[in-house]
Design a protein around this motif. Structure first.
Motif, PDB file in Angstrom:
ATOM      1  N   SER A  22       0.817  -1.202   0.000  1.00 51.47           N
ATOM      2  CA  SER A  22       0.000   0.000   0.000  1.00 51.47           C
ATOM      3  C   SER A  22       0.850   1.252   0.000  1.00 51.47           C
ATOM      4  CB  SER A  22      -0.931  -0.012   1.215  1.00 51.47           C
ATOM      5  OG  SER A  22      -0.177  -0.170   2.402  1.00 51.47           O
ATOM      6  N   LYS A 865      -1.524  -9.222  -3.916  1.00 53.04           N
ATOM      7  CA  LYS A 865      -1.241  -9.626  -2.536  1.00 53.04           C
ATOM      8  C   LYS A 865      -2.490  -9.591  -1.651  1.00 53.04           C
ATOM      9  CE  LYS A 865       3.347  -7.804  -3.085  1.00 53.04           C
ATOM     10  NZ  LYS A 865       4.103  -6.552  -2.956  1.00 53.04           N
ATOM     11  N   ASP A 866      -3.312  -8.604  -1.851  1.00 50.75           N
ATOM     12  CA  ASP A 866      -4.491  -8.469  -1.000  1.00 50.75           C
ATOM     13  C   ASP A 866      -5.395  -9.696  -1.115  1.00 50.75           C
ATOM     14  OD1 ASP A 866      -6.400  -6.733   0.658  1.00 50.75           O
ATOM     15  OD2 ASP A 866      -7.627  -7.258  -1.092  1.00 50.75           O
ATOM     16  N   ARG A 867      -5.698 -10.131  -2.337  1.00 48.00           N
ATOM     17  CA  ARG A 867      -6.603 -11.279  -2.470  1.00 48.00           C
ATOM     18  C   ARG A 867      -5.895 -12.597  -2.179  1.00 48.00           C
ATOM     19  NH1 ARG A 867      -7.726 -12.539  -8.796  1.00 48.00           N
ATOM     20  NH2 ARG A 867      -6.072 -11.287  -9.757  1.00 48.00           N
ATOM     21  N   THR A 870      -5.594 -12.251   1.974  1.00 47.02           N
ATOM     22  CA  THR A 870      -6.803 -12.034   2.779  1.00 47.02           C
ATOM     23  C   THR A 870      -8.080 -12.496   2.091  1.00 47.02           C
ATOM     24  OG1 THR A 870      -7.237  -9.789   1.933  1.00 47.02           O
ATOM     25  CG2 THR A 870      -5.687  -9.999   3.767  1.00 47.02           C
ATOM     26  N   LEU A 976      -4.134   2.814   1.521  1.00 50.63           N
ATOM     27  CA  LEU A 976      -5.419   2.285   1.965  1.00 50.63           C
ATOM     28  C   LEU A 976      -6.173   3.279   2.838  1.00 50.63           C
ATOM     29  CD1 LEU A 976      -4.537  -1.449   2.757  1.00 50.63           C
ATOM     30  CD2 LEU A 976      -5.816  -0.554   0.800  1.00 50.63           C
ATOM     31  N   HIS A1008      -9.144  -1.820  -5.822  1.00 49.72           N
ATOM     32  CA  HIS A1008      -8.086  -2.822  -5.708  1.00 49.72           C
ATOM     33  C   HIS A1008      -6.966  -2.552  -6.704  1.00 49.72           C
ATOM     34  CE1 HIS A1008      -9.994  -5.190  -2.698  1.00 49.72           C
ATOM     35  NE2 HIS A1008     -11.034  -5.559  -3.449  1.00 49.72           N
ATOM     36  N   ILE A1011      -5.079   0.122  -5.118  1.00 50.33           N
ATOM     37  CA  ILE A1011      -4.707  -0.232  -3.741  1.00 50.33           C
ATOM     38  C   ILE A1011      -5.110   0.893  -2.786  1.00 50.33           C
ATOM     39  CG2 ILE A1011      -2.925  -1.252  -2.255  1.00 50.33           C
ATOM     40  CD1 ILE A1011      -1.306  -1.929  -4.644  1.00 50.33           C
ATOM     41  N   SER A1013      -8.847   2.319  -0.490  1.00 49.29           N
ATOM     42  CA  SER A1013     -10.031   1.722   0.127  1.00 49.29           C
ATOM     43  C   SER A1013     -11.298   1.986  -0.673  1.00 49.29           C
ATOM     44  CB  SER A1013     -10.203   2.245   1.564  1.00 49.29           C
ATOM     45  OG  SER A1013      -9.240   1.671   2.416  1.00 49.29           O
ATOM     46  N   CYS A1058      -7.728  -6.771   7.018  1.00 47.90           N
ATOM     47  CA  CYS A1058      -7.182  -6.421   5.701  1.00 47.90           C
ATOM     48  C   CYS A1058      -6.698  -4.982   5.604  1.00 47.90           C
ATOM     49  CB  CYS A1058      -8.211  -6.681   4.600  1.00 47.90           C
ATOM     50  SG  CYS A1058      -9.609  -5.523   4.601  1.00 47.90           S
ATOM     51  N   HIS A1060      -8.251  -2.375   5.008  1.00 48.79           N
ATOM     52  CA  HIS A1060      -9.073  -1.502   4.169  1.00 48.79           C
ATOM     53  C   HIS A1060     -10.061  -0.743   5.065  1.00 48.79           C
ATOM     54  CE1 HIS A1060      -8.345  -2.877  -0.090  1.00 48.79           C
ATOM     55  NE2 HIS A1060      -7.681  -3.796   0.619  1.00 48.79           N
TER      56      HIS A1060
END
Length: 1094
Positions: A22, A865-867, A870, A976, A1008, A1011, A1013, A1058, A1060
């Motif tokens: 982020s 990386k986020d999906r 998390t 984020l 997303h 990156i 929110s 996460c 967010h």
């Protein structure tokens, strides 16, 4: 995300940049547009990357077989519980000492953190030999060759000399060959690479002699010398072979070809015999390059021309005594004081002078020198007695065009008395300045110019090729009063015993000056041929030698050159020029260590005995006993039966063949004799100096005997220089030793061991068609790129620990971001394939550097990386991402494997899943996997989608710039923390952006991609609203589409899991600190269950 989980997440050093995505998203502008619509959509849609084959049947548009439905609760079939081979300790997370208690965070066990045993540190000095041992023990090369069925590919190895340690040029050469061979293996070819060594010749003979003292040399017989030379060569072959194998070069190391082996020598004798029977081999007396320091004739390829050579040149005069009747008294008025003025850089050849040559088309003049205008400072020259004495000055004949130059050089005024064409001087007579013979003026060739000298050329047919040709035309005597050691013979009279390159040269100049024949003496700096072995100057000297007459098949050779593919293209011009100007090839050498010229001489008449029967008989002996038999067997045994009764009338010849004839016969000894090889070979690959060496000798022998070139294609590379572009020299201390590059030096931090792959990466990085550079700084750069590339593979492995091919999502179901990623990958692999096919490895280096190291990290890895972490272990969003990452892993590891085979194999041995071939077998090694096949589906992405993603990625870069400003002003910490506002007057683009804000697939949602929110697309810019947005900017996307960008604090609270921000945080009583997405994940994957598998 809780603090402890985040620390684990951030600690994973997977790629060259931090995984705190982020924050980095704001700092780094994406260059992921490497293959945007503008740059790659024109690429043929038929060239792309393959689908991957596994045991079960494939859906028509799936990437992997049997895509499983995604459950809402993990099971042992989900992949997370799959049993896989242990490959060492898992990656350790950050400990409590780094800022958080180890047990802190309620949701830490719900995060799918990277996990792999693949180490970041290559430890190449240890690991690469282990991988090579793995290949050897499992006979991987043989397995791959036996399985491949796409036809044979033959890269024929040019044999290096077996006379010392390898240098960096050897490494460049062998690694280039290995890259090509490994690529062809992946392309399903049967590759049979037979490494070879040149084991005969003076370099090895000298090494042996240098290792012995004077007494031992005197006691040395030819046969003992040959035995010692053979032993030395074989030991050197073994040492060099170990080095080549350490470079990672694959080949038939158990059965290489050596030019000293009996079967090779017999094949060479056969080539010689065929050329002799065609009438191309003859014995004659003519001038050849002769090395006094080696006491042997040399071929052009055995010469070098170092800078800085200075010769003692003279302007001399020869007195004319008569003109032919056809001159009609042209010069009568100037007799008896008329002389020819010549210029030579080899005064020692004047005793062998037989004529003076002129150019029939040039204009010549009789000039008069004026005493009163003699300058005392004639430049760098030294005036001779002709100018220094008080005697009357003779009239001189020189080329008219050179009169001003000579006037300036000699420092005397010259006046022209008469002019005429050179043809008028033919058959005039002059007195030889040393032995008073009458000699003629003759017409020479185009080699007589006005670029230097006087326009008249002193001609000694025994000491020059052009002189020899002119001498044949006029029947001039071939005088060469010089012995093998470069000293004048008794034939030179008073100069006998003097060194022609030393005191003999000086003595001739002194004598001529005393006889009033020197106008000026001056030093002349020019290129002069040196013996490449002894590094000492050579001479031209007429001797009895064996020659191959190229004239008889030169035209066929020129036509064959036109049929060969030359890389680079200009190489064709080089070898064509060298071949077109070649008349005879001196193939005899006065040395012991070599293949004998199979000839007998009559004891009395000296007539040679050599015919098909004698040659065939000697060939059969050598094929069984080797060429040593020529030295230890009696003449009677070496002669066929029909000649044995008269054996006493003959004696064996003592000459050996030119080593270029040895190596030039390799097509016959190897390509035509070994199973699995093609003749002509598909490819020859050597340095640019081989246009006059192996490329040419191979061409000439093949054309003379077979009528065709021994190769279909030829690739040439330049020489290796240091980082400053200087030639490497021990005296300069700039020599780069390939062994030191790989293994390092003990107790020397400045010379670490980089391993073979870093050296191979350097080879791939340079444009080898020209001279290339290497040094400590370049190697450090290569090492850093290798480290980053290794990090990329480590990251890919780490996010696929639970992956099974049956989890793959079909292409049609993938989010657009994933489809676009595969489109990019398909074009990358296609471009890399094209570069391999064209032998442009530096382009591959550039693509890999840009795509695998920079672009993937800057965008797809960053966003993924986020999906991955998390999104939920068995969730669609994670599995779709893993589908794409598995495709990247399997594609990239194979496309880099020809260049970095050790890294590729290391990655392959750490695959968390098995790769199944089309026949259902498991590819246990990287090179069993073959090249990625074309996948039409990947490249079928509509043009408008490609164009949109090009705009989107550029927009992402601009958004990051505004985010960075907001971060710098403390509005936000990470990206984020932000909400992004967008507005554009481009209705189509605005609609697409709005669709992405509410995309069907979570991975395609615009926030997303950025990156952040939240992202909101504004229908209009109301001044009341925009004034409340803290940070804004106007930007042009692709130079034409205007977009307004605003950044404010994100709405809602921060999700503990996460990170967010979401208005939904606080809406779930059981999990008040979670956002809606994380709540859904936790509901599907209860914390207790997740804790059990963490």
């Amino acid at each position: 995300m809780d603090a402890a989980s985040f620390l684990k997440f951030a600690a994973f050093p997977s790629i060259s940049v931090s995984l705190k995505s982020s924050k980095r998203a704001m700092k780094t502008s994406s260059s992921y547009r490497i293959l945007s619509h503008r740059t790659c959509w024109s690429i043929s849609k038929t060239a792309s990357v393959s689908t991957f084959y596994f045991k079960s049947s494939l859906h028509k548009d799936s990437l992997f077989s049997n895509t499983k439905p995604f459950c809402t609760y993990p099971s042992e079939d989900s992949g997370y519980f799959s049993k896989r081979r242990a490959r060492g300790p898992v990656m350790a997370p950050k400990k409590a000492s780094e800022g958080a208690k180890q047990d802190a965070g309620r949701y830490k066990d719900t995060i799918d953190l990277p996990k792999t045993a693949f180490p970041m540190r290559a430890n190449s000095v240890v690991r690469e030999p282990e991988i090579q041992k793995l290949w050897d023990e499992n006979q991987v090369l043989k397995r791959v060759v036996d399985r491949n069925n796409g036809g044979a590919f033959t890269l024929h190895d040019g044999p290096p000399y077996a006379n010392g340690d390898l240098h960096i040029g050897h490494a460049l050469n062998k690694i280039l060959k290995d890259i090509i061979n490994r690529y062809k293996l992946l392309q399903n070819y049967k590759v049979h690479y037979v490494p070879g060594w040149d084991c005969h010749g003076l370099p090895i003979e000298l090494k042996v002699l240098q290792s012995m003292d004077q007494d031992a040399r005197k006691a040395l017989t030819p046969l003992k010398l040959r035995q010692k030379a053979a032993k030395f060569a074989k030991n050197t072959v073994n040492n060099q072979m170990k080095s080549f194998k350490r470079y990672g070069v694959w080949g038939d190391w158990s059965n290489p070809y050596l030019t000293l082996s009996p079967e090779y020598e017999a094949a060479q004798i056969e080539v010689f015999g065929q050329m002799a029977m065609h009438g191309y081999i003859y014995r004659g007396r003519k001038p050849v390059h002769w090395s006094p320091s080696s006491c042997t004739a040399l071929a052009e390829a055995e010469l070098e021309y170092p800078e800085g050579h200075v010769s003692k040149s003279i302007y001399a005069i020869f007195k004319l005594v008569g003109a032919p009747p056809t001159s009609n008294g042209l010069l009568e008025e100037f007799f008896p004081d008329l002389c020819l003025a010549i210029w030579t850089t080899t005064p020692w050849t004047v005793p062998a002078n037989a004529a003076v040559a002129v150019n029939a088309e040039l204009l010549y003049a009789v000039i008069e020198m004026h005493l009163e205008d003699i300058s005392k400072s004639p430049g760098t020259g030294k005036l001779g007695n002709v100018l220094r004495s008080e005697q009357r000055k003779p009239f001189l004949i020189v080329a008219t065009e050179l009169v001003p130059t000579l006037q300036s050089k000699w420092g005397v005024k010259l006046s022209v008395k008469k002019t005429f064409l050179g043809s008028a001087l033919e058959n005039c007579r002059y007195i030889h300045p040393i032995d008073n013979r009458e000699c003629p003026v003759v017409i020479g060739g185009e080699y007589i110019t006005t670029e230097s000298g006087t326009g008249l050329v002193h001609t000694a047919p025994g000491h020059g090729q052009e002189d020899y040709i002119t001498g044949l035309k006029y029947g001039l005597p071939i005088i060469s009063p010089v012995d093998d050691g470069g000293k004048f013979t008794e034939e030179a009279g008073q100069f006998g015993g003097l060194d022609v390159l030393g005191d003999g040269n000086t003595a001739v100049v002194k004598y001529l000056d005393e006889k009033m024949s020197i106008v000026m003496e001056e030093p002349y700096k020019h290129k002069y041929p040196y013996d490449w072995r002894t590094k000492k100057p050579t001479i031209f000297r007429a001797t009895e030698q064996w020659f191959a007459s190229v004239v008889g098949f030169r035209q066929a050779a020129m036509e064959a050159i036109n049929q060969v593919t030359w890389i680079p293209a200009q190489a064709e011009n080089r070898i064509a020029a060298m071949t077109s100007s070649r008349s005879d090839w001196c193939i005899s050498r006065q040395r012991t260590w070599g293949v004998p010229i199979p000839v007998f001489y009559h004891v009395h008449t000296k007539e040679p005995l050599m015919n098909a029967e004698t040659i065939e008989h000697i060939k059969s002996i050598i094929s069984k006993k080797g060429s040593d038999a020529w030295w230890y067997m009696a003449t009677e045994e070496l002669l066929p039966d029909k000649y044995r009764d008269n054996a006493s009338d003959y004696q064996k010849g003592t000459d050996t063949m030119d080593v270029w004839f040895d190596s030039g016969s390799s097509w016959a000894a190897v390509l035509e004799k070994r199973d699995g090889l093609n003749c002509p070979a598909d490819l020859y690959l050597e340095g640019t100096d081989q246009h006059r060496g192996w490329f040419q000798s191979s061409l000439l022998t093949s054309i003379a005997t077979k009528g065709k070139a021994p190769y279909s294609g030829v690739v040439t590379h330049g020489f290796v220089l240091d980082e400053k572009g200087l030639k490497m020299s021990k005296s300069l201390g700039n020599v780069v030793d390939p062994t030191t590059v790989i293994e390092g030096e003990k107790n020397n931090k400045d010379a670490p061991g980089y391993g073979a792959d870093v050296l191979r990466l350097w080879v791939s990085s340079v444009d080898y068609t020209v001279d290339v550079m290497i040094g400590p700084q370049i190697l450090r750069q290569m090492s850093e790129m290798y480290r980053k590339l290794r990090g990329t593979f480590r990251y890919l492995l780490s996010v696929l620990p639970d992956w099974k091919p049956e989890y793959a999502v079909s292409h049609s179901d993938l989010p657009m971001i994933d489809q676009h990623a595969l489109f990019q990958l398909g074009n990358v692999v296609s471009n890399i394939k094209g570069s391999y096919d064209n032998y442009q490895f530096y382009r591959i280096f550039q693509i890999i550097q840009r795509f695998a190291i920079v672009d993937l990290s800057n965008f797809y890895f960053d966003v993924a990386k986020d999906r991955l972490y998390t999104g939920g272990t068995a969730s669609f969003t994670r599995r779709s991402c893993q589908t794409v990452l598995a495709a990247h892993l399997l594609s990239l590891v194979r496309v880099i494997s020809p260049i970095l085979p050790h890294l590729a194999e290391d990655v392959w041995q750490h695959l968390p899943f098995e790769y199944i071939l089309e026949d259902g077998s498991v590819a246990k090694f990287a090179f069993e996997s073959r090249w990625p096949d074309a996948n039409e589906t990947w490249l079928a992405l509509p043009a408008e989608h490609v164009d949109f993603w090009g705009k989107l990625l550029e927009l992402r870069t601009e958004v990051n710039k505004v985010l960075e400003i907001a971060r710098g002003e403390k509005l936000i910490g990470s990206s984020l923390d932000a909400k992004v506002y967008l507005h554009t007057s481009d209705n189509d683009l605005a609609t697409r952006l709005e669709e992405m804000c509410a995309a069907r697939r979570d991975a395609d949602m615009l926030h997303h991609i950025f990156i952040t929110s939240q992202v909101k697309v504004l229908p209009s810019l109301e001044s009341g609203f925009t004034s409340k947005v803290p940070y804004t900017g106007q930007y042009l996307i692709q130079g034409k589409t205007n977009i307004w960008i605003g950044v404010a604090r994100a709405d809602g609270d921060k999700c503990e899991r996460c990170w967010h921000y979401s208005p939904q945080v606080g809406s779930f009583p059981e999990h008040p600190t979670l956002c809606g997405r994380c709540y859904d994940v936790i509901e599907c994957q209860p914390i207790a269950a997740m804790a059990g598998v963490s």
